[in-house]
Design a protein around this motif. Structure first.
Motif, PDB file in Angstrom:
ATOM      1  N   UNK A 236     100.082 -63.254  90.491  1.00  0.00           N
ATOM      2  CA  UNK A 236     100.404 -63.070  89.047  1.00  0.00           C
ATOM      3  C   UNK A 236     100.303 -61.881  88.664  1.00  0.00           C
ATOM      4  N   UNK A 237     101.659 -60.857  88.350  1.00  0.00           N
ATOM      5  CA  UNK A 237     101.275 -59.479  87.670  1.00  0.00           C
ATOM      6  C   UNK A 237     100.909 -59.439  86.902  1.00  0.00           C
ATOM      7  N   UNK A 238      99.495 -58.722  85.862  1.00  0.00           N
ATOM      8  CA  UNK A 238      99.764 -58.228  85.003  1.00  0.00           C
ATOM      9  C   UNK A 238     100.881 -57.412  83.968  1.00  0.00           C
ATOM     10  N   UNK A 239     100.185 -57.017  82.757  1.00  0.00           N
ATOM     11  CA  UNK A 239     101.154 -56.666  82.046  1.00  0.00           C
ATOM     12  C   UNK A 239     100.364 -54.665  83.150  1.00  0.00           C
ATOM     13  N   UNK A 240     100.819 -53.507  82.545  1.00  0.00           N
ATOM     14  CA  UNK A 240     100.383 -52.416  82.275  1.00  0.00           C
ATOM     15  C   UNK A 240      99.492 -51.973  80.941  1.00  0.00           C
ATOM     16  N   UNK A 241      98.352 -51.211  81.619  1.00  0.00           N
ATOM     17  CA  UNK A 241      97.161 -50.570  80.756  1.00  0.00           C
ATOM     18  C   UNK A 241      97.347 -49.129  80.231  1.00  0.00           C
ATOM     19  N   UNK A 242      98.219 -49.011  79.081  1.00  0.00           N
ATOM     20  CA  UNK A 242      98.740 -48.134  79.383  1.00  0.00           C
ATOM     21  C   UNK A 242      98.067 -46.776  77.996  1.00  0.00           C
ATOM     22  N   UNK A 243      97.319 -47.415  77.125  1.00  0.00           N
ATOM     23  CA  UNK A 243      96.574 -47.435  75.897  1.00  0.00           C
ATOM     24  C   UNK A 243      95.757 -46.706  75.776  1.00  0.00           C
ATOM     25  N   UNK A 244      95.196 -45.468  76.160  1.00  0.00           N
ATOM     26  CA  UNK A 244      94.244 -44.523  76.573  1.00  0.00           C
ATOM     27  C   UNK A 244      94.847 -43.154  77.794  1.00  0.00           C
ATOM     28  N   UNK A 245      94.517 -44.216  78.691  1.00  0.00           N
ATOM     29  CA  UNK A 245      94.592 -42.922  79.750  1.00  0.00           C
ATOM     30  C   UNK A 245      96.180 -43.256  80.665  1.00  0.00           C
ATOM     31  N   UNK A 246      96.476 -41.769  81.252  1.00  0.00           N
ATOM     32  CA  UNK A 246      97.629 -41.708  81.938  1.00  0.00           C
ATOM     33  C   UNK A 246      97.719 -43.030  82.828  1.00  0.00           C
ATOM     34  N   UNK A 247      99.001 -43.776  83.076  1.00  0.00           N
ATOM     35  CA  UNK A 247      99.574 -44.551  84.023  1.00  0.00           C
ATOM     36  C   UNK A 247      99.416 -43.874  85.324  1.00  0.00           C
ATOM     37  N   UNK A 248      98.606 -44.668  86.466  1.00  0.00           N
ATOM     38  CA  UNK A 248      98.399 -44.627  87.660  1.00  0.00           C
ATOM     39  C   UNK A 248      99.402 -44.985  88.989  1.00  0.00           C
ATOM     40  N   UNK A 249     100.144 -44.489  89.419  1.00  0.00           N
ATOM     41  CA  UNK A 249     101.095 -44.265  90.137  1.00  0.00           C
ATOM     42  C   UNK A 249     100.410 -45.071  91.341  1.00  0.00           C
ATOM     43  N   UNK A 250     100.926 -45.680  91.989  1.00  0.00           N
ATOM     44  CA  UNK A 250     100.464 -45.699  93.516  1.00  0.00           C
ATOM     45  C   UNK A 250     101.705 -45.361  94.390  1.00  0.00           C
ATOM     46  N   UNK A 251     101.515 -44.683  95.183  1.00  0.00           N
ATOM     47  CA  UNK A 251     102.214 -43.715  96.387  1.00  0.00           C
ATOM     48  C   UNK A 251     101.648 -44.415  98.071  1.00  0.00           C
ATOM     49  N   UNK A 252     103.206 -45.079  98.367  1.00  0.00           N
ATOM     50  CA  UNK A 252     102.722 -45.513  99.820  1.00  0.00           C
ATOM     51  C   UNK A 252     103.209 -44.713 100.800  1.00  0.00           C
ATOM     52  N   UNK A 253     102.372 -43.926 101.752  1.00  0.00           N
ATOM     53  CA  UNK A 253     102.792 -42.944 102.030  1.00  0.00           C
ATOM     54  C   UNK A 253     103.516 -43.844 103.749  1.00  0.00           C
ATOM     55  N   UNK A 254     103.857 -44.578 103.765  1.00  0.00           N
ATOM     56  CA  UNK A 254     104.732 -45.453 104.780  1.00  0.00           C
ATOM     57  C   UNK A 254     104.646 -45.257 105.887  1.00  0.00           C
ATOM     58  N   UNK A 255     105.535 -44.972 106.999  1.00  0.00           N
ATOM     59  CA  UNK A 255     105.254 -45.526 108.971  1.00  0.00           C
ATOM     60  C   UNK A 255     104.263 -43.835 108.938  1.00  0.00           C
ATOM     61  N   UNK A 256     103.498 -44.066 109.374  1.00  0.00           N
ATOM     62  CA  UNK A 256     102.293 -42.659 109.476  1.00  0.00           C
ATOM     63  C   UNK A 256     102.664 -41.436 110.758  1.00  0.00           C
ATOM     64  N   UNK A 257     104.413 -42.046 111.599  1.00  0.00           N
ATOM     65  CA  UNK A 257     104.761 -41.201 112.500  1.00  0.00           C
ATOM     66  C   UNK A 257     106.315 -40.274 112.272  1.00  0.00           C
ATOM     67  N   UNK A 258     105.994 -41.229 110.530  1.00  0.00           N
ATOM     68  CA  UNK A 258     107.166 -41.042 110.346  1.00  0.00           C
ATOM     69  C   UNK A 258     106.750 -39.635 109.084  1.00  0.00           C
TER      70      UNK A 258
END
Ligand SMILES: NC(=O)C1=CN([C@@H]2O[C@H](COP(=O)(O)OP(=O)(O)OC[C@H]3O[C@@H](n4cnc5c(N)ncnc54)[C@H](O)[C@@H]3O)[C@@H](O)[C@H]2O)C=CC1
Ligand SMILES: NCC(=O)COP(=O)(O)O
Length: 335
Positions: A1-23
């Motif tokens: 289950x995906x929980x709600x995003x907690x924006x309370x006091x900290x900056x939201x964190x965005x995950x960047x997946x770096x993808x195919x390593x040879x690309x």
């Protein structure tokens, strides 16, 4: 289950997946180092690979290992280290790193589920090499839908003032017509309508629907799907006060006089809609998965193996994808 995003006091964190390593995924992720953004950015990938790619590109980038409860130092690129399985050479795919690519997505998804990440932005993967490794894989869109138990999601690309969603995604052309049922089309249009409202703040979105066949079937003389499926679905949704119209012949639909009446276009298949979008905005567009219970955006381009490690890859689309994810995070905060 995906929980709600907690924006309370900290900056939201965005995950960047770096993808195919040879690309070019690692190359463009390096451009995020030191970017002035109103969120915390964490790149998921192999730390050594990113350092090697930076050296190859002649970039002086400071990488800091990601620790959830430790704020990054200014100018550092935060990296959540996930090791590659075999050494990487820019431009050369290796089937043994296919599982690594999926581990990046799994880690991002786990972080989303736990409320650690507010959104996921994905750099490109190579669908072919993942399949060659023995893992069936059509794309992030389908993978993330399955992972989150979402029965149906919709791929939409936005760029150059256009939004183009697709009724079918990574499907061989031969299978497209059979996949287009009234149930599918209804669900796709409802997801598109709802996410244009919630993710883009359009209170009454106007959607133009393309036909499947040349000239939208030419009154049934060039195919029947418009008469038997697309038109009845549009009429039914119009009765529910959705601003949906069509089916329009796809060859003339993407004209300014048509588009000025619309917020989005629904194309019936991948190569009906995306060439137009990419002609309008390649390298600056964003791919958004609608219907997921979380925010996922992506670049509008592929792995560009020919450019990996050359310094010629543009990170414009990655920045556009990050900006778009940030806007959606903020909109979800105020809803
Ligand atoms: N979001 C994703 O994960 C996507 C993955 N792909 C995958 O990428 C692989 C390669 O696909 P292709 O059709 O060759 O498309 P591609 O987008 O990788 O390359 C097409 C052309 O555009 C150029 N190009 C691509 N990105 C660029 C950038 N950021 N800056 C400058 N030039 C750029 C490339 O050098 C190439 O000439 C395939 O396995 C495909 O499935 C394709 C699209 C999206
Ligand atoms: N042409 C868009 C594309 O292939 C991206 O697919 P996905 O990996 O985001 O599902």
């Amino acid at each position: 289950m995906v929980r709600g995003v907690n924006f309370s006091h900290q900056q939201p964190v965005i995950a960047i997946t770096s993808g195919e390593p040879s690309g070019i995924g690692p190359d463009i992720c390096l451009d995020l180092a030191g970017a002035d953004l109103p969120v915390r950015i964490v790149v998921l990938g192999d730390k050594q690979l990113l350092e090697q790619r930076a050296a190859l590109l002649g970039k002086h980038i400071f990488i800091q290992s990601y620790q959830r409860d430790t704020q990054p130092k200014k100018g550092m690129l935060e990296v959540c280290h996930i090791p590659v399985q075999v050494p990487v050479r820019a431009g050369l795919l290796d089937v043994h790193n296919a599982d690594y690519v999926l581990q990046l997505l799994n880690r991002a998804y786990a972080g989303i589920e736990q409320g650690e990440f507010a959104a996921m932005v994905t750099a490109p993967v190579h669908k072919g090499i993942i399949n060659d490794s023995g893992i069936p894989f059509s794309g992030h869109t389908e993978y993330l839908a399955a992972k989150s138990d979402t029965p149906l999601v919709v791929m939409m690309l936005a760029g150059g003032g256009l939004k183009v969603a697709l009724a079918t995604t990574h499907l061989p052309l031969r299978k497209v017509a059979d996949a287009l049922t009234a149930e599918l089309l209804t669900e796709v249009l409802i997801i598109l309508h709802r996410d244009l409202q919630h993710k883009f703040g359009l209170s009454q979105p106007r959607i133009l629907v393309a036909g499947l066949n040349p000239h939208a079937g030419e009154n049934g003389h060039l195919g029947h799907e418009e008469n038997t499926i697309i038109t009845p679905v549009i009429k039914k949704l119009q009765q529910q006060n959705m601003q949906v119209s069509g089916p329009f012949p796809a060859d003339t639909l993407f004209q300014p006089f048509m588009l000025k009446e619309a917020d989005a276009v629904l194309a019936m298949y991948h190569d009906q809609g995306l060439p137009v979008l990419k002609y309008a905005s390649f390298g600056e567009g964003v791919n958004i998965t609608l219907g997921l219970p979380f925010i996922r955006t992506s670049v509008d381009h592929g792995t560009a193996l020919d450019l990996a490690g050359t310094g010629k890859a543009s990170s414009g689309s990655l920045f556009a994808a990050v900006s778009s994810a940030i806007e959606m995070c903020h909109r979800s905060k105020f809803e």
